[in-house]
Scaffold this active site. Structure first.
Site, PDB file in Angstrom:
ATOM      1  N   ASP A   1       0.818  -1.223   0.000  1.00  0.00           N
ATOM      2  CA  ASP A   1       0.000   0.000   0.000  1.00  0.00           C
ATOM      3  C   ASP A   1       0.850   1.271   0.000  1.00  0.00           C
ATOM      4  O   ASP A   1       0.304   2.375  -0.073  1.00  0.00           O
ATOM      5  CB  ASP A   1      -0.914   0.016   1.226  1.00  0.00           C
ATOM      6  CG  ASP A   1      -2.013  -1.032   1.126  1.00  0.00           C
ATOM      7  OD1 ASP A   1      -2.351  -1.448  -0.005  1.00  0.00           O
ATOM      8  OD2 ASP A   1      -2.537  -1.446   2.178  1.00  0.00           O
TER       9      ASP A   1
ATOM     10  N   ARG B   1      -3.184   2.094  -9.448  1.00  0.00           N
ATOM     11  CA  ARG B   1      -2.244   3.030  -8.805  1.00  0.00           C
ATOM     12  C   ARG B   1      -0.982   3.275  -9.637  1.00  0.00           C
ATOM     13  O   ARG B   1      -0.278   4.260  -9.393  1.00  0.00           O
ATOM     14  CB  ARG B   1      -1.865   2.527  -7.403  1.00  0.00           C
ATOM     15  CG  ARG B   1      -3.008   2.692  -6.434  1.00  0.00           C
ATOM     16  CD  ARG B   1      -2.705   2.216  -5.031  1.00  0.00           C
ATOM     17  NE  ARG B   1      -3.798   2.596  -4.138  1.00  0.00           N
ATOM     18  CZ  ARG B   1      -4.014   2.063  -2.949  1.00  0.00           C
ATOM     19  NH1 ARG B   1      -3.213   1.109  -2.489  1.00  0.00           N
ATOM     20  NH2 ARG B   1      -5.024   2.485  -2.208  1.00  0.00           N
TER      21      ARG B   1
HETATM   22  C1  S3P Z   1      -5.234  -5.833   3.401  1.00  0.00           C
HETATM   23  C2  S3P Z   1      -4.498  -6.487   2.439  1.00  0.00           C
HETATM   24  C3  S3P Z   1      -3.944  -5.838   1.239  1.00  0.00           C
HETATM   25  C4  S3P Z   1      -3.949  -4.319   1.344  1.00  0.00           C
HETATM   26  C5  S3P Z   1      -5.220  -3.791   1.936  1.00  0.00           C
HETATM   27  C6  S3P Z   1      -5.482  -4.381   3.307  1.00  0.00           C
HETATM   28  C7  S3P Z   1      -5.734  -6.587   4.558  1.00  0.00           C
HETATM   29  O1  S3P Z   1      -4.726  -6.197   0.121  1.00  0.00           O
HETATM   30  O2  S3P Z   1      -3.736  -3.740   0.077  1.00  0.00           O
HETATM   31  O3  S3P Z   1      -5.153  -2.364   2.055  1.00  0.00           O
HETATM   32  O4  S3P Z   1      -6.140  -5.966   5.561  1.00  0.00           O
HETATM   33  O5  S3P Z   1      -5.730  -7.828   4.494  1.00  0.00           O
HETATM   34  P1  S3P Z   1      -4.391  -7.547  -0.718  1.00  0.00           P
HETATM   35  O6  S3P Z   1      -4.474  -8.652   0.229  1.00  0.00           O
HETATM   36  O7  S3P Z   1      -5.460  -7.655  -1.758  1.00  0.00           O
HETATM   37  O8  S3P Z   1      -3.040  -7.306  -1.303  1.00  0.00           O
END
Ligand code: S3P
Length: 451
Positions: free
Chosen positions: A330, A361
């Protein structure tokens, strides 16, 4: 929810050095999971430091709609009285997930192994994001789906009990997919296993264990090296917990980069979660020459935490190893801003997943930084950025605005770029910031002495 907020344009420009001490809000991932697991434990879970952003409030509303009591006390402590694993109630209305992919995918996992039907809806950004990645494993467990074309929201999920335990190897490195399967496994008799070829954030594993689920994490040799193997044994009984949520490293990231870029800054960001599956940005920034010290390293809520002292620094471009991507997935938008002011070239690769976040992004940041005067080359799986060597960016031209595409992290990253620009950066819409960091602008004003 952000999809109903009117756009709120704003110009961000150099405010002066960032100094003093600030405290960022609670971790978003841990906040979502605190409410979900609290809602499944019988008895009262108390949570302090919960992130009160729109995404987490969407999770709270959904858990209420499925029978849990979720309340905020006047002292800011949240109290959750859960229904017990297996006892989620049929929601009477569609579950509005707003902008939140984490709420959607994790809740799909919970609903999948309960004998209930739920309709999931979301804003324009969330309705473009792929849900096939959770529909596939949850269908193997016996749930059924009617999704919009391309496996998208709005979608109807028919859960099933008993569900079928599966062993699932993640085709994409995604903590959300891993968590959806593990949460479905909570109410599934037998052993549900997820195999992770590339490790992703491990908050679900830590917290499921903390709530008393029987969960094992092992390692096996895969074709391309060691793989994490995570098994949960259902049906589980969860015990209520007292949870202290550490500060969100993904929110701290914006202030860390701002302090590195703005001359004379010397800022302490207190209580930052430094779980190794989340904290790679700070290592990368140090590799670039950033002065970031960890003060008073300690444990909060079972997670490593420290105060970060960040000082203005001359940064150099780097080539970022794609192996670190999941541990800072992120943080790339704001890393791109740091790279835009570094000396030399920064190269990133392996960032395909960034194209399916709240916005694409890679393209959104390439366009926004280019408009602000940075030199950026877009590739399919990342950006190559030629930095200014420390000179401020020109800023957006008169009458032009960068487009945030309902993406909080694009808005905050370009706000940071504005602080490090000559003419300022105009952002078309700051309202999405409220999904993850409602106090962002207030903290910015207080750190720069303009409040
Ligand atoms: C998250 C996992 C990530 C991240 C998101 C929060 C989580 O996504 O980008 O902001 O809390 O499990 P992905 O698992 O799709 O990469």
């Amino acid at each position: 929810m952000s999809h109903s907020n009117p756009p709120s344009p704003k110009r961000f420009s150099g405010l002066g050095a960032l100094t003093g001490r600030i405290r960022v809000p609670g971790d978003k991932s841990i906040s979502h999971r605190s409410i979900m697991l609290g809602a499944l434990a019988v008895g009262e879970t108390r949570v302090t430091g919960l992130l009160e952003g729109e995404d987490v409030l969407a999770t709270a509303a959904a858990m209420r709609a499925m029978g849990a009591k979720v309340e905020r006390g006047e002292d800011g402590t949240w109290r959750i009285n859960g229904v017990g694993v297996g006892s989620l109630l049929q929601p009477q209305q569609a579950l509005d997930m707003g902008n939140s992919g984490t709420s959607t995918r994790l809740l799909m996992g919970l609903v999948a192994s309960h004998p209930i039907t739920a309709m999931f809806t979301g804003d324009a950004s969330l309705s473009k994001r792929p849900m096939g990645r959770v529909i596939d494993p949850l269908s193997q467990m016996g749930a059924s789906f009617e999704a919009s074309p391309g496996g998208r929201l709005p979608l109807m999920l028919r859960g099933i009990s008993p569900a079928v335990p599966i062993t699932y190897r993640l085709p994409v490195a995604s903590a959300q997919v891993k968590s959806a399967v593990l949460l479905a496994g909570l109410n599934t008799a037998g052993t549900t296993t997820v195999i992770e070829p590339v490790p992703t954030r491990d908050h679900s594993e830590r917290m499921l264990r903390g709530f008393g689920a029987s969960l094992e994490v092992g390692e096996e040799n895969g074709a391309n090296g060691p793989e994490r193997v995570i098994s949960i044994h259902g049906e589980a009984d969860l015990k209520p917990q007292d949870i202290v949520v550490p500060g969100d490293p993904s929110s701290a990231a914006f202030f860390a980069v701002a302090a590195l870029l703005v001359p004379s800054s010397d800022l302490v960001i207190e209580n930052v979660g430094l779980n190794p599956t989340r904290a790679a940005l700070f290592d990368v920034l140090r590799d670039m020459g950033g002065l970031i010290d960890e003060l008073d390293r300690r444990e909060v809520g079972g997670e490593p935490v420290a105060d970060l002292r960040v000082r203005h620094s001359a940064l150099s471009g780097v080539e970022i190893d794609p192996a670190v991507v999941p541990a800072m997935v992120d943080e790339f938008p704001v890393l791109f801003v740091a790279a835009a002011l570094a000396q030399g070239t920064t190269t990133t690769s392996g960032l395909e997943e960034l194209r399916v976040k709240e916005s694409d992004r890679i393209t959104a940041m390439a366009n926004a930084l280019t408009l602000a005067g940075a030199r950026v080359e877009e590739r399919e799986d990342g950006l190559v950025i030629h930095g200014t060597g420390g000179d401020p960016l020109p800023g957006t031209p008169e009458g032009a605005e960068v487009t945030t595409h309902l993406d909080h992290r694009i808005a905050m990253s370009m706000a940071v770029a504005g602080l490090a620009s000559r003419e300022g950066v105009a952002v078309d819409d700051t309202s999405p910031i409220a999904t993850s960091f409602p106090t962002f602008e207030t903290l910015l004003a207080s750190a720069s002495g303009t409040s």
